[in-house]
Write a protein that holds these residues in place. Structure first.
Motif, PDB file in Angstrom:
ATOM      1  N   ARG A   1      -8.086 -33.602  14.708  1.00 62.87           N
ATOM      2  CA  ARG A   1      -8.727 -33.394  13.306  1.00 62.87           C
ATOM      3  C   ARG A   1      -8.769 -34.799  12.571  1.00 62.87           C
ATOM      4  NH1 ARG A   1     -11.104 -28.459  13.489  1.00 62.87           N
ATOM      5  NH2 ARG A   1      -9.681 -27.085  14.594  1.00 62.87           N
ATOM      6  N   VAL A   2      -7.792 -35.628  12.916  1.00 57.33           N
ATOM      7  CA  VAL A   2      -7.812 -36.902  12.192  1.00 57.33           C
ATOM      8  C   VAL A   2      -6.968 -37.937  12.996  1.00 57.33           C
ATOM      9  CG1 VAL A   2      -8.381 -36.388   9.743  1.00 57.33           C
ATOM     10  CG2 VAL A   2      -5.935 -36.632  10.593  1.00 57.33           C
ATOM     11  N   TRP A   3      -7.050 -39.146  13.145  1.00 54.46           N
ATOM     12  CA  TRP A   3      -6.057 -39.738  13.882  1.00 54.46           C
ATOM     13  C   TRP A   3      -5.821 -41.264  12.994  1.00 54.46           C
ATOM     14  CZ3 TRP A   3     -11.070 -39.169  14.719  1.00 54.46           C
ATOM     15  CH2 TRP A   3     -11.971 -40.248  14.666  1.00 54.46           C
ATOM     16  N   GLY A   4      -4.520 -41.989  13.507  1.00 58.41           N
ATOM     17  CA  GLY A   4      -4.195 -43.117  13.013  1.00 58.41           C
ATOM     18  C   GLY A   4      -3.863 -44.313  14.292  1.00 58.41           C
ATOM     19  N   GLU A   5      -4.208 -45.499  14.032  1.00 51.74           N
ATOM     20  CA  GLU A   5      -3.866 -46.450  14.958  1.00 51.74           C
ATOM     21  C   GLU A   5      -2.840 -47.470  14.259  1.00 51.74           C
ATOM     22  OE1 GLU A   5      -7.424 -46.173  18.101  1.00 51.74           O
ATOM     23  OE2 GLU A   5      -7.555 -47.315  16.502  1.00 51.74           O
TER      24      GLU A   5
ATOM     25  N   GLU B   1      -1.020 -39.864   8.920  1.00 46.43           N
ATOM     26  CA  GLU B   1      -0.646 -39.095   7.647  1.00 46.43           C
ATOM     27  C   GLU B   1      -1.691 -39.431   6.584  1.00 46.43           C
ATOM     28  OE1 GLU B   1       2.937 -38.610   4.448  1.00 46.43           O
ATOM     29  OE2 GLU B   1       3.614 -39.132   6.617  1.00 46.43           O
ATOM     30  N   ILE B   2      -2.140 -40.901   6.234  1.00 42.02           N
ATOM     31  CA  ILE B   2      -2.720 -41.036   5.168  1.00 42.02           C
ATOM     32  C   ILE B   2      -4.296 -40.361   5.453  1.00 42.02           C
ATOM     33  CG2 ILE B   2      -4.444 -42.929   4.345  1.00 42.02           C
ATOM     34  CD1 ILE B   2      -1.717 -44.681   4.777  1.00 42.02           C
ATOM     35  N   ALA B   3      -4.884 -40.624   6.672  1.00 45.10           N
ATOM     36  CA  ALA B   3      -6.226 -39.836   7.120  1.00 45.10           C
ATOM     37  C   ALA B   3      -6.131 -38.259   6.838  1.00 45.10           C
ATOM     38  CB  ALA B   3      -6.308 -40.257   8.593  1.00 45.10           C
ATOM     39  N   LEU B   4      -4.825 -38.067   7.132  1.00 47.82           N
ATOM     40  CA  LEU B   4      -5.003 -36.338   6.778  1.00 47.82           C
ATOM     41  C   LEU B   4      -4.737 -36.069   5.528  1.00 47.82           C
ATOM     42  CD1 LEU B   4      -4.424 -33.231   7.907  1.00 47.82           C
ATOM     43  CD2 LEU B   4      -1.787 -33.861   8.249  1.00 47.82           C
ATOM     44  N   ARG B   5      -4.374 -36.539   4.855  1.00 51.74           N
ATOM     45  CA  ARG B   5      -4.230 -36.373   3.271  1.00 51.74           C
ATOM     46  C   ARG B   5      -5.576 -36.580   2.956  1.00 51.74           C
ATOM     47  NH1 ARG B   5       0.950 -35.419   1.151  1.00 51.74           N
ATOM     48  NH2 ARG B   5       2.661 -35.672   2.868  1.00 51.74           N
ATOM     49  N   GLU B   6      -6.256 -37.711   2.989  1.00 46.93           N
ATOM     50  CA  GLU B   6      -7.601 -38.058   2.678  1.00 46.93           C
ATOM     51  C   GLU B   6      -8.609 -36.925   2.964  1.00 46.93           C
ATOM     52  OE1 GLU B   6      -8.605 -41.660   4.258  1.00 46.93           O
ATOM     53  OE2 GLU B   6      -7.647 -42.919   2.744  1.00 46.93           O
ATOM     54  N   LYS B   7      -8.338 -36.353   4.312  1.00 44.71           N
ATOM     55  CA  LYS B   7      -9.289 -35.112   4.804  1.00 44.71           C
ATOM     56  C   LYS B   7      -8.904 -33.953   3.588  1.00 44.71           C
ATOM     57  CE  LYS B   7      -9.653 -32.097   8.585  1.00 44.71           C
ATOM     58  NZ  LYS B   7     -11.263 -32.034   9.017  1.00 44.71           N
ATOM     59  N   LEU B   8      -7.819 -33.556   3.376  1.00 47.37           N
ATOM     60  CA  LEU B   8      -7.289 -32.563   2.766  1.00 47.37           C
ATOM     61  C   LEU B   8      -7.831 -32.618   1.056  1.00 47.37           C
ATOM     62  CD1 LEU B   8      -3.689 -31.642   4.266  1.00 47.37           C
ATOM     63  CD2 LEU B   8      -5.924 -30.575   4.663  1.00 47.37           C
ATOM     64  N   LEU B   9      -7.580 -33.817   0.705  1.00 50.94           N
ATOM     65  CA  LEU B   9      -8.312 -34.210  -0.729  1.00 50.94           C
ATOM     66  C   LEU B   9      -9.717 -34.083  -0.962  1.00 50.94           C
ATOM     67  CD1 LEU B   9      -6.336 -37.418  -1.869  1.00 50.94           C
ATOM     68  CD2 LEU B   9      -6.073 -35.056  -2.719  1.00 50.94           C
TER      69      LEU B   9
ATOM     70  N   ILE C   1      -5.360 -26.109   1.753  1.00 47.66           N
ATOM     71  CA  ILE C   1      -4.998 -27.388   1.725  1.00 47.66           C
ATOM     72  C   ILE C   1      -3.295 -27.465   1.952  1.00 47.66           C
ATOM     73  CG2 ILE C   1      -5.258 -29.343   0.100  1.00 47.66           C
ATOM     74  CD1 ILE C   1      -7.808 -28.084   1.034  1.00 47.66           C
ATOM     75  N   ASP C   2      -3.029 -27.366   3.105  1.00 49.14           N
ATOM     76  CA  ASP C   2      -1.700 -27.373   3.437  1.00 49.14           C
ATOM     77  C   ASP C   2      -1.126 -28.234   4.604  1.00 49.14           C
ATOM     78  OD1 ASP C   2       1.103 -27.019   3.464  1.00 49.14           O
ATOM     79  OD2 ASP C   2       0.833 -24.866   3.746  1.00 49.14           O
ATOM     80  N   THR C   3      -0.360 -29.364   4.186  1.00 47.93           N
ATOM     81  CA  THR C   3      -0.093 -30.094   5.602  1.00 47.93           C
ATOM     82  C   THR C   3       0.977 -29.339   6.637  1.00 47.93           C
ATOM     83  OG1 THR C   3       1.873 -31.106   4.157  1.00 47.93           O
ATOM     84  CG2 THR C   3      -0.103 -32.433   4.296  1.00 47.93           C
ATOM     85  N   ASP C   4       1.484 -28.141   6.101  1.00 44.99           N
ATOM     86  CA  ASP C   4       2.386 -27.543   7.102  1.00 44.99           C
ATOM     87  C   ASP C   4       1.350 -26.773   8.270  1.00 44.99           C
ATOM     88  OD1 ASP C   4       4.753 -28.176   5.750  1.00 44.99           O
ATOM     89  OD2 ASP C   4       4.466 -26.425   4.622  1.00 44.99           O
ATOM     90  N   HIS C   5      -0.137 -26.910   7.945  1.00 51.27           N
ATOM     91  CA  HIS C   5      -1.040 -26.464   9.143  1.00 51.27           C
ATOM     92  C   HIS C   5      -1.106 -27.281  10.401  1.00 51.27           C
ATOM     93  CE1 HIS C   5      -2.174 -22.830   6.876  1.00 51.27           C
ATOM     94  NE2 HIS C   5      -2.034 -23.392   5.956  1.00 51.27           N
ATOM     95  N   TYR C   6      -0.792 -28.580  10.163  1.00 54.42           N
ATOM     96  CA  TYR C   6      -0.975 -29.842  10.800  1.00 54.42           C
ATOM     97  C   TYR C   6       0.415 -30.308  11.421  1.00 54.42           C
ATOM     98  CZ  TYR C   6      -5.580 -29.602   8.646  1.00 54.42           C
ATOM     99  OH  TYR C   6      -6.596 -29.220   8.211  1.00 54.42           O
TER     100      TYR C   6
END
Length: 64
Positions: free
Chosen positions: A16-20, A32-40, A52-57
């Motif tokens: 769904r998202v990635w970070g390098e 994690e930043i990319a995931l939170r930006e996606k959820l926002l 909108i729950d990080t527990d789904h990921y």
């Protein structure tokens, strides 16, 4: 570069998202930043709060 990806628990084959980063922790935090930006973004577009729950990921290290 080290890469981490976030996947939904019910569809783990689709990133769904990635970070390098140069280190594991840097890549994990970028993911994690990319995931939170996606959820926002989803929240701003009117998505229901229950989706909108990080527990789904799960954040995992990418093999590629």
């Amino acid at each position: 570069m080290i890469k981490y990806i976030a996947v939904e628990k019910n569809t783990p084959d689709i990133p769904r998202v990635w970070g390098e980063g140069k280190t594991d922790i840097e890549a994990q935090l970028q993911c994690e930043i990319a995931l939170r930006e996606k959820l926002l973004s989803k929240l701003e577009r009117g998505c229901s709060v229950r989706f909108i729950d990080t527990d789904h990921y799960v954040i995992i290290k990418s093999i590629n």
